[in-house]
Design a protein around this motif. Structure first.
Motif, mmCIF file in Angstrom:
data_model
loop_
_atom_site.group_PDB
_atom_site.id
_atom_site.type_symbol
_atom_site.label_atom_id
_atom_site.label_comp_id
_atom_site.label_asym_id
_atom_site.label_seq_id
_atom_site.Cartn_x
_atom_site.Cartn_y
_atom_site.Cartn_z
ATOM 1 N N THR A 107 30.365 82.077 30.978
ATOM 2 C CA THR A 107 30.483 81.784 29.804
ATOM 3 C C THR A 107 29.895 82.730 28.628
ATOM 4 O O THR A 107 30.625 82.875 27.611
ATOM 5 C CB THR A 107 30.003 80.214 29.587
ATOM 6 N N VAL A 168 36.094 80.323 30.004
ATOM 7 C CA VAL A 168 35.845 78.926 29.322
ATOM 8 C C VAL A 168 34.660 78.944 28.505
ATOM 9 O O VAL A 168 33.560 79.583 29.110
ATOM 10 C CB VAL A 168 35.755 77.716 30.301
ATOM 11 N N GLU A 171 30.205 75.519 25.681
ATOM 12 C CA GLU A 171 30.263 74.175 25.241
ATOM 13 C C GLU A 171 31.077 73.186 26.286
ATOM 14 O O GLU A 171 30.809 71.903 26.353
ATOM 15 C CB GLU A 171 30.828 74.063 23.780
ATOM 16 N N LEU A 172 32.162 73.599 26.867
ATOM 17 C CA LEU A 172 32.939 72.965 27.730
ATOM 18 C C LEU A 172 32.029 72.457 28.881
ATOM 19 O O LEU A 172 32.374 71.244 29.373
ATOM 20 C CB LEU A 172 34.138 73.636 28.048
ATOM 21 N N SER A 175 29.592 69.895 28.133
ATOM 22 C CA SER A 175 30.534 68.461 27.980
ATOM 23 C C SER A 175 30.648 67.858 29.411
ATOM 24 O O SER A 175 30.402 66.872 29.585
ATOM 25 C CB SER A 175 31.767 68.681 27.354
ATOM 26 N N HIS A 189 36.631 68.739 37.245
ATOM 27 C CA HIS A 189 36.535 69.525 36.023
ATOM 28 C C HIS A 189 36.143 70.965 36.318
ATOM 29 O O HIS A 189 36.628 71.787 35.590
ATOM 30 C CB HIS A 189 35.515 68.859 35.043
ATOM 31 N N SER A 193 38.644 74.458 35.731
ATOM 32 C CA SER A 193 38.240 75.347 34.546
ATOM 33 C C SER A 193 37.267 76.625 34.847
ATOM 34 O O SER A 193 38.128 77.559 35.379
ATOM 35 C CB SER A 193 37.264 74.410 33.832
ATOM 36 N N PHE A 346 32.761 63.466 24.187
ATOM 37 C CA PHE A 346 32.478 64.771 24.995
ATOM 38 C C PHE A 346 31.103 64.937 25.348
ATOM 39 O O PHE A 346 30.665 65.721 26.212
ATOM 40 C CB PHE A 346 33.158 65.769 24.034
ATOM 41 N N TYR A 389 40.472 79.134 22.770
ATOM 42 C CA TYR A 389 41.115 78.669 23.866
ATOM 43 C C TYR A 389 41.116 79.334 25.242
ATOM 44 O O TYR A 389 41.639 80.419 25.305
ATOM 45 C CB TYR A 389 42.739 78.182 23.456
ATOM 46 N N ALA A 415 40.330 70.193 27.334
ATOM 47 C CA ALA A 415 39.419 71.072 26.895
ATOM 48 C C ALA A 415 39.779 71.818 25.521
ATOM 49 O O ALA A 415 38.977 72.021 24.898
ATOM 50 C CB ALA A 415 39.424 72.448 27.872
ATOM 51 N N LEU A 418 38.665 69.461 22.975
ATOM 52 C CA LEU A 418 37.249 69.573 22.733
ATOM 53 C C LEU A 418 37.031 70.830 21.516
ATOM 54 O O LEU A 418 36.285 70.855 20.683
ATOM 55 C CB LEU A 418 36.459 69.800 23.769
ATOM 56 N N ILE A 419 37.858 71.812 22.173
ATOM 57 C CA ILE A 419 37.764 72.874 20.949
ATOM 58 C C ILE A 419 38.232 72.822 19.892
ATOM 59 O O ILE A 419 37.334 73.360 18.726
ATOM 60 C CB ILE A 419 38.435 74.215 21.894
#
Length: 431
Positions: A107, A168, A171-172, A175, A189, A193, A346, A389, A415, A418-419
């Motif tokens: 990340t 990704v 923050e994802l 969440s 998840h 991802s 989220f 994204y 996802a 959320l973004i």
């Protein structure tokens, strides 16, 4: 050497079964790959080169290929890879007793992965070259491997022209850690991802069933293990194990998938759930440290919880390895989303915290359109601080794993939602 390791694995499994949980006497720390020095990478190369000469990479690649269909898309995904990386690490420690597998928190490099220092010539190396996309730089440069056939170690970046499509954001991951109260949801998840995105991004051997040919695999799965441990260190999750198992619903008594080439001695899933016990003698430099005593399976205990510097925010609420900015992430999310429904959807654990009183100056970017899944907009966020994204998961990867395409697409669309939610608020990512 392989026979010796098999004997050790069998003896360890028998000891755990006979005596119950055994606490580790000596613990080692797995460090972020971003913190490694040139000297550290040179030592990693020395150890890996010895394993390569001994033919060990093929043994691990063969095992991963053999158990692939019983691990991916199943609850065994987390415990298998925890045990598999540990087995590899223990093998490396026979060459250098101080060796640990560094984890790669991707990340931190998700916007333009090809620019990551981890892909520098002095570290993992970059893209493959020539018609066969052979890796010619880095600690495994110019390697020839024997599984599934004799070939050069390959890399084929996903974006073309030497680029990698975005991965990704942290923050994802935060969440997922907060909102997924069932391991089966969290596992899905993660697989849909960060796990798939990074494998696909590097391509070549990394994008196949024999991905352990590339040392990236172990660094990536050490990070996946770190994220699982982060998730576990929330109340009621240490021993949670559910979803599709080997015979119906997953049970802690299930045997971790193994192969004759790399055997764990019929070790049960339950024996690898807690770091610091039963041979899991390591912890992460950015995650909660293991508990001082073995917790009960029905308890709500977690590891000894760290709090972020200067802020009383539990480390386990964030997926980033940048602990210094965990507090900023959590507080900015709280301030930006406040009473919006998206906060509870989220980031439910952030919603339960007391409102921030840090007085962070908000930054409100202009509205962004939702172009999730497109092409050129990957690299053209409409504001300096906008989250980017991720790339959509490649269909050949979905097919290879036997994933349900509609489920993969839903995770991807969520996802993007959320973004969009964060990009259209005052939120500014600290990463």
């Amino acid at each position: 050497m392989a026979f010796k390791l098999l004997v050790i694995a069998l003896a360890s499994a028998a000891l755990v079964s006979a005596q119950g949980p055994v606490q580790c006497e000596d613990m080692r720390v797995r460090r972020s790959a971003h913190s490694l020095t040139d000297s550290d990478w040179q030592n990693v190369q020395r150890v890996l080169s010895q394993l390569h000469r001994d033919g060990q990479f093929g043994r691990f690649a063969r095992t991963h290929d053999a158990v692939f269909d019983n691990v991916h898309g199943h609850s065994a995904f987390f415990p298998f890879h925890r045990r598999f990386v540990l087995e590899f690490e223990n093998l490396c420690r026979q060459i250098d007793p101080t060796f640990t597998v560094p984890y790669w928190d991707t990340t931190r490099d998700y916007r333009t992965p090809e620019s990551s220092p981890i892909l520098s010539d002095w570290a993992l190396g970059g893209n493959g070259e020539g018609p066969d996309q052979c890796l010619q730089s880095g600690i495994q440069g110019n390697w020839t491997l024997g599984f599934p056939n004799w070939h050069c170690l390959r890399r084929r970046f996903s974006g073309g022209d030497g680029t990698i499509l975005p991965w990704v954001p942290a923050e994802l991951m935060s969440s997922f850690i907060q909102k997924d109260d069932r391991l089966s949801d969290f596992r899905e998840h993660i697989e849909f991802s960060i796990h798939g995105a990074t494998h696909i991004g590097l391509g070549g051997d990394a994008g196949t069933r024999h991905a352990p040919n590339d040392f990236f695999f172990y660094m990536h799965h050490a990070n996946i293990d770190r994220l699982w441990w982060q998730w576990q260190n929330n109340p009621g999750r240490l021993f949670q194990y559910n979803g599709p198992g080997s015979n119906g619903e997953a049970q802690l008594s299930d045997v971790i998938p193994e192969d004759r080439a790399v055997s764990f001695g019929n070790q049960a899933v339950g024996s690898v759930m807690i770091l610091g016990f039963n041979g899991m003698c390591y912890y992460y430099d950015s995650a909660p440290v293991p508990p001082s005593r073995y917790p009960g399976e029905s308890s709500n205990e977690s590891g000894r919880m760290k709090l972020t510097p200067k802020r009383h925010v539990p480390v386990s609420l964030s997926g980033s390895s940048n602990v210094a900015n965990h507090g900023l992430e959590i507080e900015r999310i709280h301030m930006a989303l406040d009473e919006q429904a998206g906060l509870k959807e989220f980031f439910p654990k952030v919603a339960q915290l007391e409102p921030s009183r840090m007085g962070i100056v908000p930054h409100r970017p202009g509205a962004r359109s939702n172009k999730c899944g497109g092409g050129s907009e990957y690299r053209k966020p409409s504001a300096k601080h906008a989250l980017v994204y991720p790339a959509r998961m490649a269909q050949n990867w979905v097919k290879m794993h036997g994933f349900v395409p509609e489920r993969v697409e839903k995770v991807y669309r969520d996802a993007c939602r959320l973004i969009d939610l964060l990009n259209n608020s005052t939120y500014v990512s600290p990463y």
